[in-house]
Design an enzyme around this catalytic site. Sequence first.
Site, PDB file in Angstrom:
ATOM      1  N   ASN A   1      37.345  48.579  45.794  1.00  0.00           N
ATOM      2  CA  ASN A   1      36.154  48.492  46.669  1.00  0.00           C
ATOM      3  C   ASN A   1      35.051  47.638  46.045  1.00  0.00           C
ATOM      4  O   ASN A   1      33.862  47.872  46.254  1.00  0.00           O
ATOM      5  CB  ASN A   1      35.622  49.887  47.039  1.00  0.00           C
ATOM      6  CG  ASN A   1      34.571  49.893  48.157  1.00  0.00           C
ATOM      7  OD1 ASN A   1      33.717  50.769  48.201  1.00  0.00           O
ATOM      8  ND2 ASN A   1      34.627  48.945  49.050  1.00  0.00           N
TER       9      ASN A   1
ATOM     10  N   CYS B   1      36.022  43.917  45.445  1.00  0.00           N
ATOM     11  CA  CYS B   1      36.356  42.510  45.748  1.00  0.00           C
ATOM     12  C   CYS B   1      36.637  42.292  47.234  1.00  0.00           C
ATOM     13  O   CYS B   1      35.852  41.652  47.935  1.00  0.00           O
ATOM     14  CB  CYS B   1      37.565  42.046  44.934  1.00  0.00           C
ATOM     15  SG  CYS B   1      37.275  42.014  43.153  1.00  0.00           S
ATOM     16  N   ARG B   2      37.761  42.812  47.729  1.00  0.00           N
ATOM     17  CA  ARG B   2      38.203  42.475  49.086  1.00  0.00           C
ATOM     18  C   ARG B   2      37.500  43.258  50.180  1.00  0.00           C
ATOM     19  O   ARG B   2      37.010  42.675  51.168  1.00  0.00           O
ATOM     20  CB  ARG B   2      39.726  42.688  49.209  1.00  0.00           C
ATOM     21  CG  ARG B   2      40.538  41.702  48.411  1.00  0.00           C
ATOM     22  CD  ARG B   2      41.969  42.161  48.254  1.00  0.00           C
ATOM     23  NE  ARG B   2      42.070  43.347  47.401  1.00  0.00           N
ATOM     24  CZ  ARG B   2      43.184  43.997  47.126  1.00  0.00           C
ATOM     25  NH1 ARG B   2      44.317  43.605  47.677  1.00  0.00           N
ATOM     26  NH2 ARG B   2      43.187  45.037  46.315  1.00  0.00           N
ATOM     27  N   SER B   3      37.465  44.592  50.072  1.00  0.00           N
ATOM     28  CA  SER B   3      36.945  45.362  51.214  1.00  0.00           C
ATOM     29  C   SER B   3      35.433  45.203  51.440  1.00  0.00           C
ATOM     30  O   SER B   3      35.002  45.198  52.600  1.00  0.00           O
ATOM     31  CB  SER B   3      37.362  46.842  51.137  1.00  0.00           C
ATOM     32  OG  SER B   3      36.900  47.467  49.979  1.00  0.00           O
TER      33      SER B   3
ATOM     34  N   ASP C   1      45.020  40.488  45.836  1.00  0.00           N
ATOM     35  CA  ASP C   1      43.955  40.964  44.972  1.00  0.00           C
ATOM     36  C   ASP C   1      43.447  39.803  44.106  1.00  0.00           C
ATOM     37  O   ASP C   1      44.203  39.269  43.296  1.00  0.00           O
ATOM     38  CB  ASP C   1      44.525  42.079  44.085  1.00  0.00           C
ATOM     39  CG  ASP C   1      43.465  42.726  43.235  1.00  0.00           C
ATOM     40  OD1 ASP C   1      42.344  42.186  43.162  1.00  0.00           O
ATOM     41  OD2 ASP C   1      43.760  43.771  42.641  1.00  0.00           O
TER      42      ASP C   1
ATOM     43  N   CYS D   1      40.384  48.681  50.065  1.00  0.00           N
ATOM     44  CA  CYS D   1      41.216  48.010  49.056  1.00  0.00           C
ATOM     45  C   CYS D   1      41.357  48.958  47.870  1.00  0.00           C
ATOM     46  O   CYS D   1      41.158  50.167  48.016  1.00  0.00           O
ATOM     47  CB  CYS D   1      40.625  46.650  48.678  1.00  0.00           C
ATOM     48  SG  CYS D   1      38.972  46.712  47.963  1.00  0.00           S
TER      49      CYS D   1
HETATM   50  P1  4NP Z   1      39.691  45.059  45.019  1.00  0.00           P
HETATM   51  O1  4NP Z   1      40.010  44.355  43.619  1.00  0.00           O
HETATM   52  O2  4NP Z   1      40.740  46.115  45.210  1.00  0.00           O
HETATM   53  O3  4NP Z   1      39.819  43.947  45.981  1.00  0.00           O
HETATM   54  O4  4NP Z   1      38.297  45.620  44.894  1.00  0.00           O
HETATM   55  C1  4NP Z   1      40.146  45.073  42.416  1.00  0.00           C
HETATM   56  C2  4NP Z   1      39.045  45.384  41.686  1.00  0.00           C
HETATM   57  C3  4NP Z   1      39.197  46.054  40.487  1.00  0.00           C
HETATM   58  C4  4NP Z   1      40.436  46.419  40.047  1.00  0.00           C
HETATM   59  C5  4NP Z   1      41.550  46.123  40.803  1.00  0.00           C
HETATM   60  C6  4NP Z   1      41.399  45.450  42.006  1.00  0.00           C
HETATM   61  N1  4NP Z   1      40.596  47.075  38.822  1.00  0.00           N
HETATM   62  O5  4NP Z   1      41.742  47.337  38.425  1.00  0.00           O
HETATM   63  O6  4NP Z   1      39.605  47.427  38.177  1.00  0.00           O
END
Ligand code: 4NP
Length: 151
Positions: free
Chosen positions: A11, A13-15, A121, A8
Site C-alpha cells: 500500500n 507503490c501501486r494501490s 510490483d 496491493c
Molecule cells: P506495493 O509495492 O505493493 O505496490 O506497495 C511494495 C512495497 C513494499 C514492499 C513490497 C511491495 N515491501 O516488501 O516492503
Amino acid sequence: MTALLFVCLGNICRSPLAEGIFRQTLEEAGLAGQFTLDSAGTGAWHAGNPPDPRSIAVAARNGIDISAQRARQVTDADFSRFDWILAMDRDNLAALRRKNSGRGPAELRLFLDNPARDVPDPYYGGPDGFDQVFHMLQEGSRRFLKQLQGG
Ligand code: 4NP
C-alpha cells in the site's frame, strides 16, 4: 454511492497510485461525488507511511497529489464496507480470498482483468517501472469506469 478499495502488497507503490488515478478519472468524468475510494495493503509493514516517493513523483508529474495518503492493512470490515475490492496482482487477489473466506459481500477481482494482467510490483526496480505502472493504471481506470457504467 459505489465504494472501491484498491489493494496491493505494501500500500505504498501501486494501490495509492491506483486510488489517485481513479479519482482523477472520476473528476474528469464529473462523477467523483458518486464514489468512495480507498486503498490498502495485504501486508502491514508500511502501515502509517506515506506512499513511496517514486509513486508520489510520478503522480505529481501527471497532476495528481497522493502525498496525503497513509498506508494501512486490509481489515475484515473492508469486505462489507466496499462494493469492489480490486487487486493489483494475482498474489494479492489470492491473499484477499484467504482473508475473506467467502463471507463479505464485496466483489473481489483483479483490477486489470480483461485480459487478466498483473500490475507489476515496481518497488525493487528503477523509475521506469513507476511510469509503466502509472500508464497501466490509467488505462485500467478508464476501462473499469466504462465497465461500471455498463459499457
Ligand atoms: P506495493 O509495492 O505493493 O505496490 O506497495 C511494495 C512495497 C513494499 C514492499 C513490497 C511491495 N515491501 O516488501 O516492503
